[in-house]
Write a protein that holds these residues in place. Structure first.
Motif, PDB file in Angstrom:
ATOM      1  N   SER A  38      79.070  81.842 -12.707  1.00 26.36           N
ATOM      2  CA  SER A  38      78.913  81.734 -14.161  1.00 26.36           C
ATOM      3  C   SER A  38      77.473  81.408 -14.531  1.00 26.36           C
ATOM      4  O   SER A  38      76.939  81.906 -15.528  1.00 26.36           O
ATOM      5  CB  SER A  38      79.850  80.661 -14.714  1.00 26.36           C
ATOM      6  OG  SER A  38      81.194  80.960 -14.414  1.00 26.36           O
ATOM      7  N   SER A  55      75.075  75.317 -21.536  1.00 26.27           N
ATOM      8  CA  SER A  55      75.605  76.251 -20.539  1.00 26.27           C
ATOM      9  C   SER A  55      75.303  75.768 -19.128  1.00 26.27           C
ATOM     10  O   SER A  55      76.130  75.908 -18.218  1.00 26.27           O
ATOM     11  CB  SER A  55      75.007  77.646 -20.769  1.00 26.27           C
ATOM     12  OG  SER A  55      73.598  77.618 -20.616  1.00 26.27           O
ATOM     13  N   GLU A  69      77.689  72.785 -18.394  1.00 21.35           N
ATOM     14  CA  GLU A  69      79.054  73.215 -18.087  1.00 21.35           C
ATOM     15  C   GLU A  69      79.180  73.718 -16.659  1.00 21.35           C
ATOM     16  O   GLU A  69      80.194  73.480 -15.995  1.00 21.35           O
ATOM     17  CB  GLU A  69      79.483  74.314 -19.064  1.00 21.35           C
ATOM     18  CG  GLU A  69      79.604  73.871 -20.515  1.00 21.35           C
ATOM     19  CD  GLU A  69      80.799  72.969 -20.737  1.00 21.35           C
ATOM     20  OE1 GLU A  69      81.680  72.924 -19.859  1.00 21.35           O
ATOM     21  OE2 GLU A  69      80.848  72.302 -21.795  1.00 21.35           O
ATOM     22  N   CYS A  70      78.147  74.404 -16.174  1.00 16.79           N
ATOM     23  CA  CYS A  70      78.234  75.003 -14.841  1.00 16.79           C
ATOM     24  C   CYS A  70      77.881  74.029 -13.721  1.00 16.79           C
ATOM     25  O   CYS A  70      78.533  74.014 -12.671  1.00 16.79           O
ATOM     26  CB  CYS A  70      77.322  76.227 -14.752  1.00 16.79           C
ATOM     27  SG  CYS A  70      77.794  77.589 -15.834  1.00 16.79           S
ATOM     28  N   SER A 106      73.510  84.115 -16.547  1.00 20.04           N
ATOM     29  CA  SER A 106      72.498  83.903 -17.586  1.00 20.04           C
ATOM     30  C   SER A 106      71.195  83.349 -17.052  1.00 20.04           C
ATOM     31  O   SER A 106      70.147  83.508 -17.685  1.00 20.04           O
ATOM     32  CB  SER A 106      73.043  82.952 -18.664  1.00 20.04           C
ATOM     33  OG  SER A 106      74.241  83.444 -19.230  1.00 20.04           O
TER      34      SER A 106
END
Length: 669
Positions: A203, A160, A163-164, A207
């Motif tokens: 994004s 994650s 990806e960001c 998280s």
């Protein structure tokens, strides 16, 4: 007379495998030499001329010696073992080389096969059940610790972040992995990176939360005398190619205060100051690069406070600083830019250490590399369970492997007539030593793993150091499982079929080493050829490590041939033909031939040892000595006796029982 000695004063005594000492009847000399029950010409025995009045004592001494020899774990008896006497008259076993294979010397291949058949297979009596149980238990405990300490799926947590921050979100923003030139660096810093880190609705922030102190750092090369003095003075601005101790710049940067940043504004952490050189410290991590092997933690750095109360101010300062850094801070002497930041995922209780490295060699290229390592900062419930298991593992490693196993193996080597150091320097002695060393090192590293809490930081601290330490600890755990598994496989070689397979691989390794002497030079030639052709145009051949990896991948045909042809069409055909012969045609088929030949040799000459054990031997093998003695009443150790030694022991016990019975009958009379 016997050799000039009167048979009234002397007698003959016989010593063989079944009789520790037996006095022969001298009264009937003809019967002594003709009766096969007394002197059998087909048996292996030794005759001794002993004084008659000393014969009874001599027999007792020999019986005692034979008993001690049989009860001790002997080496395997085979056709090359001969029973004889040493200079002091003591019985001993001697290995002699078989001479009959010499008859086949005129056929070298067959002679080699027969000559190699000189090592008996490892039998049951060299392996104890307790070793199998303890090593299996150790492997299971190591696996359980790995599961409990790594119960989070770290891959998806890392992915994650990748990806960001690395790949980027959307097609218009510049991603880190797409940085190709100088302007792309600043577009990424002020674009996708700034948005993902400092925007609450990004994004990444859905998280993760930035924590600790973020550092933006560069290293500059020191100036040097130009290699070519004929260059005009206006262009003579030369710097070292790489930055290291002695080649990087350490002087303070001369920048006008009106053009420079204000270090006292909220959001920044000072010192350090971006215009002053800062040395590396224990809590900074050196980064591995593609242009240069590594970069230490020194350089010119600007730190930002990423705590929850200062995050907005840190984002404002960061955005203000980037144009100033681009104009006044970074220049042609800059060799690398590094951005270090920590992220916290409070839902899982884990953290992620992120290091962005941008290399800027004097060629003008820009090479981005990112290091994203997730790790658990605090102790979880699984860690607490694993910590309890560690006490059991300490007992197994130190109490059993280091003390019991090492002592037993060295003692067995002495019993087999070898030096104790033979085990120490053997492959499995190395495995046992590695097990102890890795476990102690892993426990030491675990004790040193104590990262500070992010909200307690007042200066920069690189969590990448702790993240890599956590990776090293996990690697040590996996190596412990590997060592235990290898040891279990070795112990299971007392099973005939498993032993045959192990012998196949053992012989294959020896042949592969010889085979490598012919293969490696040809493989290296292929690497040099590919590097010389495509090093200027393709990254896969840009350096030696990449060239070796690329040629190795030709085995699986995973190299883009069209890409090679697009750069060098004529040389591609020549290279592929040569590489195909070396890798696919020569390498793979050569390994297959070695395995097949080794299997043939082992199957022909070193088949499994066909020895069937009796129930008492299996019980002695399975139980500890005191337990076996309490169950059967027998003295432990019969599982370590060869077939002939066991037969001699039982014959002697039967003779002793008969003698006792006869003595009892005579007493009754």
């Amino acid at each position: 007379t016997w050799g000039g000695c009167s048979y009234l004063d002397h007698c003959l005594c016989k010593l063989d495998k079944l009789n520790a000492g037996k006095q022969l009847d001298n009264k009937d000399e003809d019967r002594l030499l003709t009766d096969h029950e007394i002197l059998n010409p087909f048996e292996k025995a030794q005759l001794f001329l002993v004084k008659t009045d000393e014969a009874e004592q001599w027999v007792k001494v020999k019986q005692k010696e034979q008993k001690e020899e049989v009860e001790a774990p002997p080496a395997d008896d085979d056709d090359t073992t001969v029973k004889t006497l040493d200079a002091s008259g003591q019985g001993r076993s001697v290995k002699v080389n078989a001479h009959w294979p010499e008859s086949f010397r005129m056929w070298p291949g067959l002679f080699h096969l027969l000559k190699e058949n000189d090592k008996p297979l490892r039998s049951h009596r060299h392996v104890m059940l307790r070793d199998v149980i303890m090593y299996t238990l150790f492997a299971i405990l190591c696996g359980v610790c790995m599961v409990y300490r790594n119960d989070q799926d770290l891959y998806f947590m890392r992915q994650s972040v990748v990806e960001c921050l690395d790949y980027g979100v959307g097609d218009t923003a510049t991603s880190f992995s797409s940085i190709n030139n100088y302007d792309d660096i600043w577009d990424w810093l002020t674009g996708s990176f700034y948005f993902q880190i400092f925007n609450n609705v990004s994004s990444l922030r859905a998280s993760f939360e930035p924590v600790g102190i973020m550092r933006f750092r560069q290293q500059k090369a020191a100036s040097r005398e130009c290699i070519r003095p004929e260059i005009p003075a206006a262009y003579q601005s030369c710097y070292y190619v790489e930055v290291a101790d002695g080649t990087y710049q350490t002087l303070s940067l001369l920048i006008s205060d009106s053009d420079w940043i204000n270090s006292t504004l909220p959001g920044r952490v000072a010192p350090p100051y971006a215009d002053e050189w800062t040395s590396a410290s224990d809590y900074t991590r050196r980064l591995s690069g593609k242009v240069q092997d590594y970069y230490d933690g020194s350089g010119y750095a600007s730190d930002y406070n990423m705590s929850s109360g200062m995050l907005t101010s840190a984002g404002e300062r960061f955005l203000e600083d980037m144009p100033i850094f681009k104009t006044y801070w970074v220049d042609s002497s800059t060799r690398m830019l590094a951005l270090s930041i920590g992220l916290a995922n409070y839902a899982t209780g884990n953290h992620v250490a992120v290091e962005f490295l941008i290399e800027m060699p004097p060629s003008g290229a820009v090479i981005p590399t990112v290091y994203i390592v997730p790790f658990a900062m605090s102790e979880t419930d699984g860690d607490k369970v694993a910590n309890v298991i560690d006490y059991i593992r300490w007992v197994i490693v130190i109490g059993y492997i280091l003390v019991v196993v090492v002592g037993t193996e060295i003692s067995q080597k002495y019993t087999d007539g070898e030096m104790g150091l033979t085990y120490v320097f053997s492959p499995f002695g190395f495995i046992d030593a590695s097990t102890v060393a890795i476990f102690v090192a892993e426990q030491y590293m675990r004790g040193k793993f104590d990262p500070p809490l992010p909200h307690m930081l007042t200066e920069f601290y690189s969590y990448s150091r702790d993240a890599n330490l956590a990776e090293d600890i996990f690697l040590c755990e996996s190596l412990l499982v590997l060592c235990a598994m290898v040891r279990i496989v070795r112990l299971l070689t007392f099973l005939p079929k498993v032993h045959v397979i192990s012998q196949i691989y053992a012989r294959s390794i020896v042949m592969i080493i010889s085979y490598a002497m012919a293969f490696v030079p040809a493989f290296v030639g292929c690497v040099f050829l590919g590097h010389s052709i495509w090093s200027p145009s393709l990254y896969m051949f840009s350096n030696w490590s990449q060239s070796i990896m690329t040629v190795s991948l030709l085995v699986r045909q995973e190299v883009d041939v069209q890409l090679l042809s697009a750069k060098e069409e004529e040389w591609t055909i020549v290279f592929l033909i040569y590489a195909f012969v070396i890798t696919t045609g020569f390498l793979l088929n050569g390994f297959l031939a070695i395995i097949a030949y080794s299997a043939f040799e082992v199957g022909l000459l070193r088949g499994p040892e066909h020895v069937s054990w009796e129930s008492e031997q299996w019980q002695d093998w399975a139980f500890f000595g005191p337990i076996y003695k309490s169950l059967t009443g027998e003295k432990p150790g019969i599982c370590r006796l060869s077939a002939s030694a066991l037969e001699a022991r039982r014959t002697r016990e039967a003779d002793a029982a008969i003698d006792m019975e006869e003595e009892g009958d005579m007493g009754d009379d």
